[in-house]
Design a protein around this motif. Structure first.
Motif, PDB file in Angstrom:
ATOM      1  N   ARG A  45       0.835  -1.210   0.000  1.00 21.99           N
ATOM      2  CA  ARG A  45       0.000   0.000   0.000  1.00 21.99           C
ATOM      3  C   ARG A  45       0.871   1.262   0.000  1.00 21.99           C
ATOM      4  O   ARG A  45       0.523   2.273  -0.616  1.00 21.99           O
ATOM      5  CB  ARG A  45      -0.931   0.015   1.214  1.00 21.99           C
ATOM      6  CG  ARG A  45      -2.068  -1.004   1.114  1.00 21.99           C
ATOM      7  CD  ARG A  45      -2.943  -0.978   2.353  1.00 21.99           C
ATOM      8  NE  ARG A  45      -3.581   0.317   2.542  1.00 21.99           N
ATOM      9  CZ  ARG A  45      -4.767   0.657   2.024  1.00 21.99           C
ATOM     10  NH1 ARG A  45      -5.434  -0.218   1.309  1.00 21.99           N
ATOM     11  NH2 ARG A  45      -5.271   1.848   2.237  1.00 21.99           N
ATOM     12  N   GLN A  48       2.233   2.001  -3.470  1.00 22.75           N
ATOM     13  CA  GLN A  48       1.255   2.595  -4.389  1.00 22.75           C
ATOM     14  C   GLN A  48       0.651   3.906  -3.887  1.00 22.75           C
ATOM     15  O   GLN A  48      -0.252   4.447  -4.508  1.00 22.75           O
ATOM     16  CB  GLN A  48       0.136   1.604  -4.674  1.00 22.75           C
ATOM     17  CG  GLN A  48       0.445   0.759  -5.908  1.00 22.75           C
ATOM     18  CD  GLN A  48      -0.821   0.224  -6.530  1.00 22.75           C
ATOM     19  OE1 GLN A  48      -1.762  -0.141  -5.844  1.00 22.75           O
ATOM     20  NE2 GLN A  48      -0.841   0.148  -7.851  1.00 22.75           N
ATOM     21  N   VAL A  74       0.051   4.547 -10.703  1.00 18.94           N
ATOM     22  CA  VAL A  74      -0.484   3.512 -11.591  1.00 18.94           C
ATOM     23  C   VAL A  74      -0.064   3.804 -13.032  1.00 18.94           C
ATOM     24  O   VAL A  74       0.362   2.920 -13.770  1.00 18.94           O
ATOM     25  CB  VAL A  74      -2.016   3.431 -11.473  1.00 18.94           C
ATOM     26  CG1 VAL A  74      -2.589   2.492 -12.521  1.00 18.94           C
ATOM     27  CG2 VAL A  74      -2.411   2.978 -10.068  1.00 18.94           C
ATOM     28  N   GLN A  80      -1.761  -3.375  -8.984  1.00 16.26           N
ATOM     29  CA  GLN A  80      -1.819  -4.271  -7.840  1.00 16.26           C
ATOM     30  C   GLN A  80      -3.073  -5.136  -7.834  1.00 16.26           C
ATOM     31  O   GLN A  80      -4.160  -4.671  -8.157  1.00 16.26           O
ATOM     32  CB  GLN A  80      -1.790  -3.434  -6.544  1.00 16.26           C
ATOM     33  CG  GLN A  80      -1.931  -4.304  -5.309  1.00 16.26           C
ATOM     34  CD  GLN A  80      -1.766  -3.583  -3.981  1.00 16.26           C
ATOM     35  OE1 GLN A  80      -1.693  -4.207  -2.968  1.00 16.26           O
ATOM     36  NE2 GLN A  80      -1.695  -2.260  -3.982  1.00 16.26           N
ATOM     37  N   PRO A  82      -4.980  -6.447  -4.943  1.00 20.11           N
ATOM     38  CA  PRO A  82      -4.863  -6.142  -3.516  1.00 20.11           C
ATOM     39  C   PRO A  82      -5.330  -7.265  -2.605  1.00 20.11           C
ATOM     40  O   PRO A  82      -5.997  -8.200  -3.037  1.00 20.11           O
ATOM     41  CB  PRO A  82      -5.777  -4.932  -3.357  1.00 20.11           C
ATOM     42  CG  PRO A  82      -6.838  -5.135  -4.372  1.00 20.11           C
ATOM     43  CD  PRO A  82      -6.171  -5.826  -5.538  1.00 20.11           C
ATOM     44  N   GLY A 100      -9.706  -2.108 -15.022  1.00 22.36           N
ATOM     45  CA  GLY A 100      -8.265  -2.314 -14.861  1.00 22.36           C
ATOM     46  C   GLY A 100      -7.462  -1.520 -15.873  1.00 22.36           C
ATOM     47  O   GLY A 100      -6.316  -1.139 -15.620  1.00 22.36           O
ATOM     48  N   ARG A 147      -7.525  -8.152 -13.651  1.00 20.81           N
ATOM     49  CA  ARG A 147      -7.788  -6.722 -13.677  1.00 20.81           C
ATOM     50  C   ARG A 147      -6.488  -5.930 -13.523  1.00 20.81           C
ATOM     51  O   ARG A 147      -6.268  -4.936 -14.222  1.00 20.81           O
ATOM     52  CB  ARG A 147      -8.750  -6.383 -12.531  1.00 20.81           C
ATOM     53  CG  ARG A 147      -9.261  -4.977 -12.520  1.00 20.81           C
ATOM     54  CD  ARG A 147     -10.200  -4.743 -11.350  1.00 20.81           C
ATOM     55  NE  ARG A 147      -9.540  -4.904 -10.059  1.00 20.81           N
ATOM     56  CZ  ARG A 147     -10.114  -4.647  -8.884  1.00 20.81           C
ATOM     57  NH1 ARG A 147     -11.368  -4.259  -8.838  1.00 20.81           N
ATOM     58  NH2 ARG A 147      -9.450  -4.800  -7.758  1.00 20.81           N
TER      59      ARG A 147
ATOM     60  N   LYS B 255      -8.877   3.703  -6.637  1.00 11.71           N
ATOM     61  CA  LYS B 255      -7.572   4.365  -6.690  1.00 11.71           C
ATOM     62  C   LYS B 255      -6.555   3.522  -7.431  1.00 11.71           C
ATOM     63  O   LYS B 255      -5.796   4.023  -8.260  1.00 11.71           O
ATOM     64  CB  LYS B 255      -7.053   4.629  -5.273  1.00 11.71           C
ATOM     65  CG  LYS B 255      -7.683   5.831  -4.603  1.00 11.71           C
ATOM     66  CD  LYS B 255      -6.970   6.076  -3.277  1.00 11.71           C
ATOM     67  CE  LYS B 255      -7.720   7.076  -2.424  1.00 11.71           C
ATOM     68  NZ  LYS B 255      -7.201   7.146  -1.058  1.00 11.71           N
ATOM     69  N   ILE B 256      -6.514   2.228  -7.135  1.00 17.77           N
ATOM     70  CA  ILE B 256      -5.467   1.413  -7.766  1.00 17.77           C
ATOM     71  C   ILE B 256      -5.808   1.067  -9.206  1.00 17.77           C
ATOM     72  O   ILE B 256      -5.010   0.439  -9.895  1.00 17.77           O
ATOM     73  CB  ILE B 256      -5.123   0.135  -6.948  1.00 17.77           C
ATOM     74  CG1 ILE B 256      -6.329  -0.768  -6.821  1.00 17.77           C
ATOM     75  CG2 ILE B 256      -4.563   0.497  -5.582  1.00 17.77           C
ATOM     76  CD1 ILE B 256      -5.992  -2.076  -6.137  1.00 17.77           C
ATOM     77  N   MET B 257      -6.985   1.475  -9.679  1.00 13.07           N
ATOM     78  CA  MET B 257      -7.257   1.387 -11.118  1.00 13.07           C
ATOM     79  C   MET B 257      -6.659   2.599 -11.829  1.00 13.07           C
ATOM     80  O   MET B 257      -6.716   2.706 -13.052  1.00 13.07           O
ATOM     81  CB  MET B 257      -8.766   1.376 -11.401  1.00 13.07           C
ATOM     82  CG  MET B 257      -9.523   0.202 -10.833  1.00 13.07           C
ATOM     83  SD  MET B 257      -8.943  -1.374 -11.436  1.00 13.07           S
ATOM     84  CE  MET B 257      -8.128  -1.992  -9.991  1.00 13.07           C
ATOM     85  N   GLY B 258      -6.147   3.553 -11.048  1.00 16.08           N
ATOM     86  CA  GLY B 258      -5.622   4.774 -11.647  1.00 16.08           C
ATOM     87  C   GLY B 258      -6.669   5.872 -11.711  1.00 16.08           C
ATOM     88  O   GLY B 258      -6.521   6.845 -12.445  1.00 16.08           O
TER      89      GLY B 258
END
Ligand SMILES: Nc1ncnc2c1ncn2[C@@H]1O[C@H](COP(=O)(O)OP(=O)(O)OP(=O)(O)O)[C@@H](O)[C@H]1O
Ligand SMILES: [Mg+2]
Lengths: 235, 368
Positions: A45, A48, A74, A80, A82, A100, A147, B255-258
């Motif tokens: 975490r 990122q 990203v 990631q 998660p 994704g 994804r 968030k982690i998809m951008g």
């Protein structure tokens, strides 16, 4: 490719990472093993930008990440899968995969990667129109990995991809990790399943209550006394 | 869990059905007690409906028209709740201020009933654009200033902040209403209702006894349905709409998809505020008056509509809006208009107790 130097992350006053330094080189599979609460998830975490380190630096291809927002990180090429999968439950499998690729705009490339993800996980192809919330745990895990791949990352972070899966599936997931790596993606793999993780990894780090206590090649760690005792349940 | 015997249920000592029964009896008792005072006595209502059934149809039409405005406001509540689980108490006051803005613009342009239809069209269009932009920017600024910093605070904090903003906006409305030197349309008394020019076509489409259906009724219903459909399509198919859904379902995952979650949330407030702007202009044009504290009633009704339909659910907000509109119109005519808000409140309470998910909401169901 990725380097952490003395990274310290806190939750309020609780220090979860007490100075982590590690390196991931281009093309490697690196694993981070450790028991519950060691700080594995926190490490990913922090890389990122979901948590911010209080001290230390994180370099990705020479660029400092500590202050960049997650969406920028990203776009730099880190995605990631998660902990807990975090699929979008009320979106279909197809929509999840499309999410994704949110950071990309090359339609053809996205279509290609969709094919690639569906070839890696044929089960997902049968369920493209199904809501992700209705998938089984294993299927959600495949979806989370698929994804993450849709971002066409240069560095893929995997947080316990084997969690809660049947042994057959665990085998398959690790096989897939090797495949993904052979197709050119660098992987940082977080696992409690040390045996499997070390078997596929080039190098590994052992994390204990927020500190790295060991680092070596996968095979060496598999043979090491500490690892055998603490993480492989041997005496 | 399904196999445990009824005697070992955890939680309350009373079995669930008994609790529900007791609650129902309590509510029934309250209704019977205050009902007649509030104009709710079944025999009289039944008689008046039987005597002139067409009035009921007219009530329904009025309810639909008013309900469409409630529905547009409810969309703003539902969008914001869907994405950050905040009841934006200031929303209805943003709506109120957009009505003031619309009146100001129309006053500045100088169109009224006597203007040519071309002038009216242009005037209304300009007022719409200004009201939408104003509502959108105002709502987004509120998010930026009053909510964003509290995003990770306990849930009560942004709620209280929202109530505070609501008060500020109401007073802003009062102030604005007193600026007759700059805006003559505001009239002499700051707090008094302001007269809005009647610019919607009043042509009668259908008439039968007390039933009158005018062009402006149709326009307002069609407009709100159109906005709802557009919003649904937007959320379903556009890139930003998908980012909104993703953020609503899991912020970290988004968030982690951008996805830049801050931008998405800000945009959601823009959208909600823009819709409030539409409602602000429409309510002025349709009802003919606006007043600085109209956000109170509108907010209660629209929020209840959103909860009734299933908060977070776009179609639900629309459905809830129409239902609350119908209820309010029915209450105004057959009970007593002074009690209408009480009935709306009662609906809100009953839903929160018995079906907090609302009519169309289901756990894990469709949301924003
Ligand atoms: N949101 C949080 N608030 C407070 N403390 C937290 C939070 N998340 C994690 N921690 C603490 O930080 C430490 C590291 O947690 P982390 O989740 O990184 O461990 P982990 O190695 O991923 O464990 P696991 O194998 O169980 O997933 C733990 O002591 C945990 O209790
Ligand atoms: Mg973890």
């Amino acid at each position: 490719m990725l380097e952490l130097r003395d990274v310290q992350t806190y939750y309020g006053n609780i220090q979860a990472l007490k100075g982590i330094s590690l390196k991931v080189n281009q093309g490697e599979v690196v694993t981070l093993i450790g028991s519950n609460g060691a700080g594995k998830t926190t490490t990913l975490r922090t890389i990122q930008g979901l948590n911010r380190p209080r001290y230390g630096t994180i370099l990705f291809e020479g660029k400092a990440l500590e202050t960049l927002p997650t969406d920028t990180i990203v776009r730099l090429g880190i995605s990631q899968s998660p902990e807990g999968r975090l699929v979008f439950p009320r979106m279909t499998v197809r929509e999840n995969l499309e999410m994704g690729a949110f950071s990309r705009s090359d339609k053809e490339g996205i279509a290609q990667d969709m094919e690639r993800a569906l070839n890696l996980f044929p089960r997902l192809r049968e369920r493209l129109a199904q809501k992700a919330g209705t998938l089984s745990g294993g299927e959600q895990q495949m979806l989370a990995i698929g994804r993450a791949l849709m971002a066409r990352p240069r560095l893929l972070l995997l947080d316990e991809p084997s969690m809660g899966l049947a042994p057959m599936l665990v085998e398959q997931i690790f096989q897939t990790v090797i495949e993904i790596n052979e197709q050119g993606t660098t992987v940082l793999l977080v696992e409690q399943n040390a045996r499997m993780a070390l078997a596929v990894a080039d190098r590994g780090y052992v994390l204990q209550t927020g500190r790295i206590v060991l680092e070596d090649t996968g095979p060496n760690l598999l043979r090491s006394e500490t690892v055998r005792k603490a993480y492989l349940g041997e005496h | 869990m399904a196999t445990t015997s009824p005697t070992v249920r955890t939680g309350s000592a009373l079995p669930r059905w008994a609790r529900n029964l007791a609650l129902t009896l309590l509510i029934l008792y309250i209704v019977l007690l205050v009902g007649p005072i509030a104009g709710l006595d079944a025999p009289r209502i039944w008689q008046s409906i039987a005597a002139e059934p067409k009035t009921l149809v007219q009530v329904a039409l009025v309810g639909l028209a008013n309900g469409s405005i409630i529905a547009i406001i409810a969309l703003g509540y539902t969008l914001v709740y869907g994405i950050i689980e905040l009841i934006n108490f200031a929303h209805a006051d943003v709506f109120m201020l957009t009505a003031f803005m619309s009146l100001t613009v129309l006053g500045a342009i100088g169109v009224d009933q006597k203007s040519s239809s071309g002038q009216i069209f242009v005037g209304v269009l300009v007022a719409l654009v200004v009201a939408v932009l104003f509502g959108a920017l105002l709502n987004a600024s509120i998010e930026r200033l009053a909510y964003r910093r509290l995003r990770n605070a306990p849930r009560l904090a942004p709620l209280i902040s929202a109530i505070g903003v609501s008060f500020i906006l109401q007073n802003l409305g009062l102030f604005w209403g007193g600026l007759r030197i700059i805006f003559p349309v505001m009239g002499v008394n700051a707090a008094a209702p302001k007269t809005f020019p009647q610019l919607l076509p009043e042509g009668i489409l259908f008439q039968d006894g007390p039933i009158i259906f005018r062009q402006k009724d149709l326009i307002i219903i069609l407009a709100s349905v159109a906005f709802m459909i557009a919003l649904r399509l937007f959320v379903q198919y556009t890139r930003l709409g998908k980012a909104m859904r993703a953020t609503a379902q899991n912020r970290d995952a988004a968030k982690i998809m951008g996805i830049n979650v801050d931008t998405v949330i800000a945009f959601t407030f823009l959208l909600g505020g823009g819709l409030a702007g539409v409602a602000g202009l429409l309510v002025g044009l349709y009802n003919g008056t606006i007043v600085f504290n109209m956000g109170l009633t509108a907010g209660l009704r629209a929020f209840t509509a959103a909860v009734l339909g299933g908060i977070g659910n776009i179609t639900g907000a629309m459905l809830g809006g129409f239902l609350i509109g119908l209820l309010a119109a029915f209450s105004d005519v057959y009970f007593s208009s002074r009690w209408t808000n009480a009935w709306v409140f009662a609906i809100l309470v009953v839903i929160l107790i018995f079906r907090p998910l609302g009519l169309l909401g289901e756990a894990g169901g469709e949301k924003a």
